[in-house]
Scaffold this motif. Structure first.
Motif: not given
Length: 404
Positions: A67-81
């Motif tokens: 959940p903590k990692l998901g909060a960082l990447v979802f909504g941020s295309p760069e971090r998700l990539a």
């Protein structure tokens, strides 16, 4: 080995389908499960995730706090990539190991949530999409997963759109209703398509076609099917195929046709065609013995230049004819000119449509299309050939440049 790519948007019901296919006998490769496996404590994957996102993504037990990692990447295309760039190659490598260990006659289903996003469709014999309307999936996430509306919408936005998934699908399973309705579709798919497909693939034989010359109104989906199958052919015989062109009646908007996709595969020579043959067969398109030439046209070059290799698909639910011709050969040129002539001339389409309709009526009720096809052949020589060559001369038509 029949390879199936299974995908669907979040909360579409993909896991239900995967479990049912495994119950029916498929070897299941679950990308979500593998994505967890490759970031377990002590793995290279977890080390790289921590290096990229910091130690705060770890829980007290040293495991990844999702959940903590998901909060960082979802909504941020760069971090998700960045995350996908770490995890996806590791998952693919692990999946490849599982597939390599499966039996040669197995049906292998790879459950890949981001199959469309990562453009893996052409790696599979079929892509199965589990579909549900966006509002239905949103409601499921709110009611059954306890997600906030904002979080649910972020997850949906991070994936391909519904239309993008449907465009990539060979099979669509509708999960807008009951679970039993979905399971019934899976069972029908397994019994009527996957098992026969796997059997034909293992035997190296085309699917049986018992339908006579039934003409159907033009459908836009024919072009989408052709594009999907073309990509599959290029993947199967990578490096040997110069181009794949949609030809025949299904390639001409507005023209009624049998529901059979005709594709022309251009190669540098018949030796390349023969080298490609086992690869095309493994990809689901075995060669058909005894079908190795076109009918030479009047005034055309040496009949020996009209040689081709003919393949058809092993999938019982989507008839496909593959004409492998040497780029620049007269048969290759004829197929492209005929298609372009029909596309450019309403009168030509009307003329050909009338001829086909007359023959379809004459041979109605037959269990195959051989007699219908043979009866059409003189028209191509006596009627189409002079008209289309005159059109080509008048318009300056020329074939694609890859002929060189």
């Amino acid at each position: 080995m029949l390879k199936i790519g299974l995908t669907g948007g979040i909360a579409s019901g993909k896991s239900v389908v995967a479990a049912r296919l495994e119950e029916r006998g498929a070897v299941l490769v679950d990308a979500d499960a593998l994505a967890r496996e490759v970031v377990e404590p002590g793995t290279e994957g977890l080390d790289r995730v921590v290096s990229e996102f910091g130690g705060d993504v770890l829980g007290p037990d040293g495991r990844l706090d999702r959940p903590k990692l998901g909060a960082l990447v979802f909504g941020s295309p760069e971090r998700l990539a960045a995350l996908n760039g770490i995890v996806h190659p590791l998952v693919r490598a692990r999946a490849a190991d599982i597939v390599a260990a499966a039996a040669e006659d197995a049906v292998v289903v790879q459950d890949i949530p981001l199959l469309v996003e990562t453009r893996q469709g052409s790696d599979f014999h079929l892509v199965v999409v589990v579909d549900a309307p966006d509002d239905v999936r949103l409601r499921r996430m709110l009611e059954h997963r306890g997600m906030t509306r904002e979080a649910a919408l972020q997850r949906m936005a991070a994936q391909a759109t519904r239309n993008e998934r449907l465009a990539a699908a060979d099979v669509v399973l509708d999960n807008s209703g009951s679970v039993q309705h979905l399971l019934d579709q899976v069972d029908g798919l397994w019994d009527d398509r996957l098992v026969p497909f796997a059997r034909n693939l293992a035997a190296g034989t085309r699917a049986v076609r018992n339908c006579g010359p039934v003409l159907e109104p033009y459908r836009e989906e024919w072009a989408r099917d052709a594009a999907r199958i073309s990509a599959r052919l290029k993947t199967a015989a990578h490096g040997l195929i110069l181009a794949v062109d949609h030809i025949g009646s299904t390639s001409v908007p507005g023209l009624a046709a049998k529901d059979v996709i005709d594709l022309q595969v251009a190669v540098s020579g018949l030796d390349a065609a023969d080298t490609a043959a086992p690869r095309l067969a493994a990809g689901g398109f075995p060669r058909v013995p005894g079908a190795g030439s076109d009918t030479p046209k009047p005034g055309a070059p040496d009949p020996g230049q009209w040689q081709k290799r003919f393949h058809a698909n092993a999938d019982p639910a989507r008839p496909v004819n593959i004409h492998v011709r040497v780029a620049g050969s007269p048969g290759w040129r004829y197929a492209l000119m005929f298609r372009d002539w029909l596309r450019a001339n309403p009168s030509a389409r009307t003329l050909y449509a009338g001829h086909k309709a007359d023959l379809a009526a004459r041979f109605a009720g037959q269990s195959g299309t051989r007699a219908y096809a043979e009866a059409k052949e003189p028209w191509f020589t006596d009627v189409a050939w002079p008209l289309m060559t005159a059109w080509a001369d008048a318009t300056g038509w020329a074939p694609p440049s890859y002929a060189s």
